[in-house]
Design a protein around this motif. Structure first.
Motif, short mmCIF file in Angstrom:
data_model
loop_
_atom_site.label_atom_id
_atom_site.label_comp_id
_atom_site.label_asym_id
_atom_site.label_seq_id
_atom_site.Cartn_x
_atom_site.Cartn_y
_atom_site.Cartn_z
N SER A 120 -18.59 32.22 -34.52
CA SER A 120 -18.39 30.78 -34.63
C SER A 120 -17.28 30.26 -33.73
O SER A 120 -17.13 29.05 -33.57
N GLY A 121 -16.49 31.16 -33.15
CA GLY A 121 -15.38 30.74 -32.29
C GLY A 121 -14.13 30.35 -33.04
O GLY A 121 -13.18 29.83 -32.45
N ARG A 122 -14.09 30.60 -34.35
CA ARG A 122 -12.92 30.21 -35.14
C ARG A 122 -11.79 31.24 -35.06
O ARG A 122 -10.65 30.93 -35.42
N THR A 123 -12.09 32.46 -34.67
CA THR A 123 -11.05 33.49 -34.55
C THR A 123 -11.24 34.24 -33.23
O THR A 123 -12.32 34.22 -32.64
N ASP A 124 -10.17 34.90 -32.81
CA ASP A 124 -10.24 35.76 -31.64
C ASP A 124 -9.23 36.90 -31.84
O ASP A 124 -8.69 37.07 -32.93
N HIS A 131 -4.15 29.78 -34.07
CA HIS A 131 -2.94 30.54 -33.76
C HIS A 131 -1.71 30.03 -34.51
O HIS A 131 -0.59 30.39 -34.19
N LYS A 132 -1.93 29.19 -35.51
CA LYS A 132 -0.78 28.75 -36.30
C LYS A 132 -0.49 29.78 -37.40
O LYS A 132 -1.33 30.61 -37.72
N THR A 133 0.69 29.69 -37.98
CA THR A 133 1.13 30.71 -38.93
C THR A 133 0.71 30.40 -40.36
O THR A 133 0.81 31.26 -41.23
N GLY A 134 0.24 29.20 -40.66
CA GLY A 134 -0.17 28.85 -42.01
C GLY A 134 -1.15 27.71 -42.00
O GLY A 134 -1.47 27.14 -40.97
N PHE A 135 -1.62 27.34 -43.17
CA PHE A 135 -2.61 26.27 -43.29
C PHE A 135 -2.64 25.79 -44.72
O PHE A 135 -2.05 26.39 -45.62
N VAL A 136 -3.34 24.69 -44.92
CA VAL A 136 -3.53 24.13 -46.25
C VAL A 136 -5.00 24.24 -46.62
O VAL A 136 -5.87 23.82 -45.86
#
Length: 338
Positions: A128-132, A152-157
């Motif tokens: 899906s291109g969401r990770t690498d 590539h951010k360190t966190g999310f909601v």
């Protein structure tokens, strides 16, 4: 999250001990399987795949990651399980061998399903291109199901119901692992194992290492030591008498030295000082190798070779080979002198 998991597991293990840990493991395993299956099916149905937008050629076919997964996962986890007090507690708590084998078979099947689901998540993320390759390893699964993501951010909601289910699954798996760890630590402190082990673990945990690096250190050290220790279980083997108390320790030292030498050869830089190269090699050998199969192969097979060599030396010693050889040499030297 960590405080909540710790407080929860400490509460029910304090009152129930090993018995409540075994009981909750059954419920936790069933709930996790259901939740992960629901999240995986929903993700597969709703996620949009676009192979043209994402170049995944480096992940296709035989590659370093594939070899590492096939070799490191079974070897490292089998070796580290050998030294896990929590697993031995539950094995000895079984009513009989038949129940133990049946439980081991069922739990192995459930572990296979969970690992397979997580592998599917990794595949979904790439397609899906969401990770690498640069995505945060610990939070990679959450990036796949999160509707608003930055790889590539360190966190999310978490903003979706599926994300909430995944958080609940992570919470349950965390409590399942931690209650076993707490029971193992209690058994270690109470004298089943050496009471000096927990302080060493605390010193290791106080180092500036992330969670994956801490697991890497324990996995590679267990890989270096498991073979000679594991042979001690099979007391009916003809050569078990030659694996004396000093063999596992010396085998571990030789395996660690071999792995460090290999790591130094990989990391060595002529423009860097000798001591710095040694420290770089030690770091690469213990936790900086990113679970590369090459480092685990060196540590595991060098341990086997060292065990075989030391056992053969013990065989010669018990057969008084060295004494007889010395007598033959002395006799031959005396006869030649005459």
């Amino acid at each position: 999250m960590l405080i909540i998991i710790s407080a929860t597991t400490m509460g029910y293990t304090f009152f129930g001990g090993l018995k409540i840990s075994i009981m909750t493991d059954r419920i936790q395993a069933a709930v996790v399987l259901v939740l992960l299956s629901v999240v995986a099916m929903y993700t597969f149905i709703t996620l949009k795949f676009s192979l043209q937008e994402k170049n995944i050629s480096q992940f296709l076919g035989a590659n370093e990651w594939g070899y590492s997964s096939l070799f490191v996962m079974p070897v490292a986890f089998l070796c580290v399980t050998l030294f896990s007090e929590s697993f031995w507690q539950k094995a000895w708590a079984s009513e009989n061998k038949k129940i133990l084998r049946r439980g081991a078979l069922i739990s192995s099947l459930m572990n296979f399903i969970v690992i397979f689901i997580f592998c599917l998540f990794g595949l979904f993320g790439l397609l899906s291109g969401r990770t690498d390759a640069n995505t945060n390893e610990i939070l990679r699964v959450f990036y796949i199901i999160n509707s608003e993501y930055e790889p590539h951010k360190t966190g999310f909601v978490v903003k979706s119901f599926m994300g909430l289910l995944l958080v609940v699954s992570a919470f349950i798996m965390g409590t399942s692992a931690l209650d076993s760890l707490q029971n193992g630590i209690v058994a270690s402190i109470s004298g089943v194992l050496s009471p000096r082990l927990p302080p060493r673990a605390i010193v290791l945990a106080s180092c500036d290492l992330n969670a994956l690096d801490l697991f890497a250190v324990s996995n590679i050290l267990a890989t270096m030591t498991a073979f000679p220790i594991g042979l001690g279980i099979f007391t009916k083997l003809k050569f078990s008498m030659y694996i004396t108390d000093c063999v596992p320790f010396l085998s571990f030292c030789l395996s660690l030295l071999s792995t460090m030498v290999y790591a130094c050869c990989v990391e060595w830089k002529k423009e860097v000082a000798f001591g710095v190269n040694l420290l770089r090699g030690l770091r690469k050998a213990l936790y900086g190798n990113e679970y590369s199969w090459k480092f685990y192969a060196v540590s595991f097979f060098s341990s086997i070779l060292a065990t075989a060599l030391l056992s053969f030396i013990n065989y010669l010693r018990l057969r008084k080979f060295f004494i007889n050889f010395t007598r033959i040499v002395l006799k031959s030297s005396k006869s030649s002198a005459k």
